[in-house]
Scaffold this motif. Sequence first.
Motif, short mmCIF file in Angstrom:
data_model
loop_
_atom_site.label_atom_id
_atom_site.label_comp_id
_atom_site.label_asym_id
_atom_site.label_seq_id
_atom_site.Cartn_x
_atom_site.Cartn_y
_atom_site.Cartn_z
N ALA A 152 0.83 -1.20 0.00
CA ALA A 152 0.00 0.00 0.00
C ALA A 152 0.87 1.25 0.00
N ILE A 153 1.91 1.24 0.79
CA ILE A 153 2.80 2.41 0.87
C ILE A 153 3.62 2.56 -0.41
N VAL A 154 4.30 1.49 -0.81
CA VAL A 154 5.21 1.55 -1.95
C VAL A 154 4.44 1.76 -3.26
N ASP A 155 3.32 1.08 -3.42
CA ASP A 155 2.55 1.17 -4.66
C ASP A 155 1.77 2.48 -4.80
N ASN A 156 1.71 3.27 -3.74
CA ASN A 156 1.02 4.56 -3.78
C ASN A 156 2.04 5.70 -3.89
N GLY A 157 3.07 5.48 -4.69
CA GLY A 157 4.07 6.53 -4.90
C GLY A 157 5.19 6.51 -3.90
N GLY A 158 5.26 5.47 -3.05
CA GLY A 158 6.30 5.38 -2.05
C GLY A 158 7.59 4.80 -2.60
N GLN A 159 8.47 4.44 -1.67
CA GLN A 159 9.80 3.98 -2.05
C GLN A 159 10.28 2.92 -1.07
N GLU A 160 10.80 1.83 -1.60
CA GLU A 160 11.39 0.78 -0.77
C GLU A 160 12.71 1.25 -0.18
N SER A 161 13.01 0.70 0.99
CA SER A 161 14.33 0.88 1.59
C SER A 161 14.75 -0.49 2.11
N ALA A 162 15.67 -0.54 3.03
CA ALA A 162 16.21 -1.80 3.52
C ALA A 162 15.59 -2.21 4.85
N CYS A 163 15.63 -3.49 5.13
CA CYS A 163 15.33 -4.06 6.45
C CYS A 163 13.92 -3.74 6.95
N GLY A 164 12.95 -3.74 6.05
CA GLY A 164 11.57 -3.50 6.44
C GLY A 164 11.15 -2.04 6.44
N TRP A 165 12.04 -1.15 6.03
CA TRP A 165 11.74 0.27 5.98
C TRP A 165 11.25 0.65 4.58
N CYS A 166 10.34 1.60 4.53
CA CYS A 166 9.90 2.19 3.27
C CYS A 166 9.44 3.61 3.57
N LYS A 167 9.27 4.38 2.50
CA LYS A 167 8.78 5.76 2.64
C LYS A 167 7.50 5.88 1.85
N ASP A 168 6.56 6.66 2.39
CA ASP A 168 5.36 6.95 1.62
C ASP A 168 5.65 8.10 0.66
N LYS A 169 4.66 8.42 -0.16
CA LYS A 169 4.89 9.44 -1.19
C LYS A 169 5.11 10.84 -0.61
N TRP A 170 4.83 11.02 0.67
CA TRP A 170 5.06 12.30 1.32
C TRP A 170 6.42 12.35 2.00
N GLY A 171 7.19 11.25 1.91
CA GLY A 171 8.52 11.20 2.49
C GLY A 171 8.57 10.69 3.92
N LEU A 172 7.42 10.30 4.49
CA LEU A 172 7.38 9.79 5.85
C LEU A 172 7.85 8.34 5.86
N SER A 173 8.73 8.00 6.79
CA SER A 173 9.30 6.66 6.87
C SER A 173 8.44 5.74 7.72
N TRP A 174 8.38 4.49 7.28
CA TRP A 174 7.61 3.44 7.94
C TRP A 174 8.49 2.21 8.10
N GLN A 175 8.37 1.56 9.24
CA GLN A 175 8.99 0.26 9.46
C GLN A 175 7.84 -0.75 9.54
N ILE A 176 7.74 -1.59 8.55
CA ILE A 176 6.71 -2.64 8.55
C ILE A 176 7.40 -3.87 9.12
N THR A 177 7.13 -4.13 10.40
CA THR A 177 7.92 -5.07 11.19
C THR A 177 7.08 -6.25 11.68
#
Length: 159
Positions: free
Chosen positions: A94-119
Amino acid sequence: MVSKNTICLWYDGTALEAAQFYAKTFPDSAVGAVHRAPGDYPAGQEGSVLTVEFTVAGIPCLGLNGGPAFRHNEAFSFQIATDDQAETDRLWNAIVDNGGQESACGWCKDKWGLSWQITPRALTAAFTDPDRAAAKRAFEAMMTMRKIDIATIEAARRG
């Protein structure tokens, strides 16, 4: 009743859009009051959305449309504990496919630049395993991932 402690998140005119996305995506989340500016201000005009009250996974937040001066960064993130791979996949995607960005180790960013840890809770259990060799194997497996794969973590933990 207004919470004594509320997280204030700065947006560049998109606080309502972000709050609506979070409310749709995360359980125990909702959009509350939307407050409009009583007069012109540097980032907007009278009548534009100034702040949005919302909750994310039960955490009270305030979205402030403060303009482009400040951006989100990895120094602040929401950590969302997931119960299984399906929930992990759903939130991550939901986060990545809505304009977000993958990162490492369960982290991603939403399209507004807010970081999320999906743990996944399984990852936390693996790291806190009293068998430190098992914990290390799980940790090393996680270090190779973007989105967490619970089956791989559990396999590494078992050795």
